[in-house]
Design an enzyme around this catalytic site. Structure first.
Site, PDB file in Angstrom:
ATOM      1  N   ASP A 122       0.832  -1.201   0.000  1.00  0.00           N
ATOM      2  CA  ASP A 122       0.000   0.000   0.000  1.00  0.00           C
ATOM      3  C   ASP A 122       0.871   1.256   0.000  1.00  0.00           C
ATOM      4  O   ASP A 122       1.468   1.592   1.031  1.00  0.00           O
ATOM      5  CB  ASP A 122      -0.895  -0.044   1.250  1.00  0.00           C
ATOM      6  N   ASP A 311      -1.623   6.159  -4.925  1.00  0.00           N
ATOM      7  CA  ASP A 311      -1.981   5.232  -3.851  1.00  0.00           C
ATOM      8  C   ASP A 311      -2.384   3.861  -4.406  1.00  0.00           C
ATOM      9  O   ASP A 311      -3.515   3.679  -4.860  1.00  0.00           O
ATOM     10  CB  ASP A 311      -3.131   5.833  -3.035  1.00  0.00           C
TER      11      ASP A 311
END
Ligand SMILES: *[C@@H]1O[C@H](CO)[C@@H](O)[C@H](O)[C@H]1NC(C)=O
Ligand SMILES: *[C@@H]1O[C@H](CO)[C@@H](O)[C@H](O)[C@H]1NC(C)=O
Ligand SMILES: *[C@@H]1O[C@H](CO)[C@@H](O)[C@H](O)[C@H]1NC(C)=O
Ligand SMILES: *[C@@H]1O[C@H](CO)[C@@H](O)[C@H](O)[C@H]1NC(C)=O
Ligand SMILES: *[C@@H]1O[C@H](CO)[C@@H](O)[C@H](O)[C@H]1NC(C)=O
Length: 426
Positions: A122, A311
């Protein structure tokens, strides 16, 4: 006997490494490595458009009508309570029509102290946390839980704790230690590893995800000593100096599988030259300006021009509201549907290409045939867009809708992002 042999072997290796001259040691260590990212088909979170929206809004604490609309009638996890309660209930109304359509979360194998766990990489957070045997058995279920007592190198970080919450109200909390973490064959000793003793119900249900590897900047790390923040370095921060290049790349395919590569930029994975854009890391994110966008070939100014972040942990391309409105004004039959929670359109609509500016010099293009996130109904007549508006939240979040069309290099050395257009798909 086996143990003795092992100890001898390790000692011998250590001696060889120590005997190597410093300069040579450096070249031996420098390297690059790949990690496959596979599709998690058991993921109960983010499987439909509404969930994906809710997740990204809550991850970044965005406020507004959207959240309250979804709070009504939706059960939000309280993660501490959920783990203690251990009930078998699942979140309401979130079963996807077509899970395989929208690749919502992806996993890669990570070795911690000799135990292999499937973790989600992530770039929008900075904690490396795992399911641990400190969790109640009913929370662990089918997960692989890290057992610190079975690791020779694990060291407790006295008094340290962590607590992180993500988009959909999910989260994890627990204690902290250090261990040897190996990803793609490259090891970091004394990597901070956060051991969950409480996780949200949605992580309990998601039996394929054993934790996360945060790849944003270390200042976002949530480790604290009970009084104040004591942020720990991410795996990438620790391994960076030993890599051929201080980079990792995300190469995600349209089906959501793909490869993370550390230390190397594979120029065969994109077309033309890579465009480099400096990031503003002061917030801890991979953040940059994005003041323009294009629908088809028509370039326009983004009137709001919120900064954007890259992201990999978000499914959608979340743009300023006016940008989403401008895009869907060019899609026959599109509407912003409050009930579904975003822009929807007939699945057979012709979608124009969408481009968003990355800094001042690059436009990242997403072909029209890669915009759709998922069908909203079983019959596949109405679709939810992978491009959505941020409802004036003040930050644009460029997630997997973009990564499937763009090969992206995260450069921690000069804090920049490199972009290359991926070859078109049929
Ligand atoms: C715990 O589980 C019970 C039964 O499923 C439920 O009624 C209760 O609301 C739960 N408690 C909390 C605090 O979530
Ligand atoms: C949620 O629970 C219902 C009823 O127990 C079940 O039919 C459904 O398959 C569950 N959904 C998920 C995503 O686990
Ligand atoms: C950062 O490093 C890359 C790779 O070495 C280089 O091509 C690029 O020009 C640099 N970018 C900036 C903004 O300094
Ligand atoms: C970087 O971002 C911060 C907010 O996150 C902002 O205050 C600052 O002005 C930005 N710096 C530059 C050079 O844009
Ligand atoms: C809807 O799309 C999914 C995924 O492409 C497919 O598996 C399913 O059969 C489709 N359903 C209908 C009714 O066409």
């Amino acid at each position: 006997m086996a143990t003795l042999r092992l100890v001898f072997f390790v000692t011998l290796l250590a001696a060889i490494v120590l005997a190597a001259p410093a300069s040579q040691r450096r070249t031996i260590q420098k390297r690059s490595f790949k990690v496959p990212r596979s599709l998690n088909r058991n993921h109960p979170r983010g499987l439909n458009g509404a969930d994906a929206m809710r997740k990204v809004f809550m991850k970044y604490n965005f406020k507004g009508g959207f959240i309250s609309a979804f709070k009504n009638g939706e059960k939000f996890d309280d993660f501490r309570v959920a783990a203690q309660n251990g009930s078998a209930s699942n979140s309401s109304g979130t079963v996807a029509a077509n899970p395989e359509d929208n690749a919502a979360l992806f996993l890669s194998p990570v070795d911690i102290g000799g135990q292999t766990l499937n973790l989600d990489f992530d770039s929008g957070s900075s904690d490396l946390w795992v399911f641990s045997t400190d969790l109640p058995q009913r929370a662990i279920g089918q997960h692989t839980a890290f057992d610190a007592s079975k690791s020779a190198n694990f060291k407790v970080m006295q008094g340290a704790q962590f607590s992180i919450s993500y988009g959909d109200g999910s989260g994890a909390a627990g204690t902290v230690g250090t261990d040897t973490v190996t990803i793609g064959g490259v090891s970091v000793q004394n990597q901070a590893v956060e051991l969950a003793n409480a996780v949200s119900q949605s992580f309990v249900q998601d039996t394929n995800t054993d934790g996360l590897v945060g790849l944003a900047f270390s200042q976002l790390n949530t480790v604290n000593d009970g009084q104040q923040k004591t942020p720990q370095k991410t795996f990438f921060d620790n391994v960076m100096g030993d890599l051929d290049m201080p980079v990792f790349t995300a190469d995600l395919d349209p089906d959501g599988t793909g490869v993370y590569e550390f230390g190397k930029i594979d120029a065969t994975k994109f077309q033309g030259e890579m465009a480099w854009i400096p990031v503003n890391a002061s917030s801890g994110f991979w953040q940059f300006a994005s003041t323009k966008f294009a629908v088809g070939d028509q370039v326009m100014d983004n009137p709001t021009a919120s900064d954007a972040i890259a992201d990999t942990g978000t499914s959608l391309l979340l743009v300023d509201q006016a940008v989403a409105e401008a895009y869907y004004s060019q899609v026959q039959g599109a509407q912003n549907n409050a009930q579904v929670g975003g822009f929807i359109y007939p699945c057979d609509a012709q979608l124009p290409d969408m481009s968003v500016a990355i800094g001042d010099t690059y436009m990242a293009k997403i072909p029209g045939n890669q915009i759709t996130f998922a069908a909203v109904d079983q019959a596949n007549t109405t679709c939810f867009g992978g491009v959505q508006g941020n409802q004036g939240a003040g930050l644009q979040i460029f997630g997997d809708t973009m990564f499937k069309a763009q090969f992206v290099a995260f450069n921690g050395g000069n804090q920049s992002l490199g972009f290359g257009e991926k070859p078109p798909v049929a």
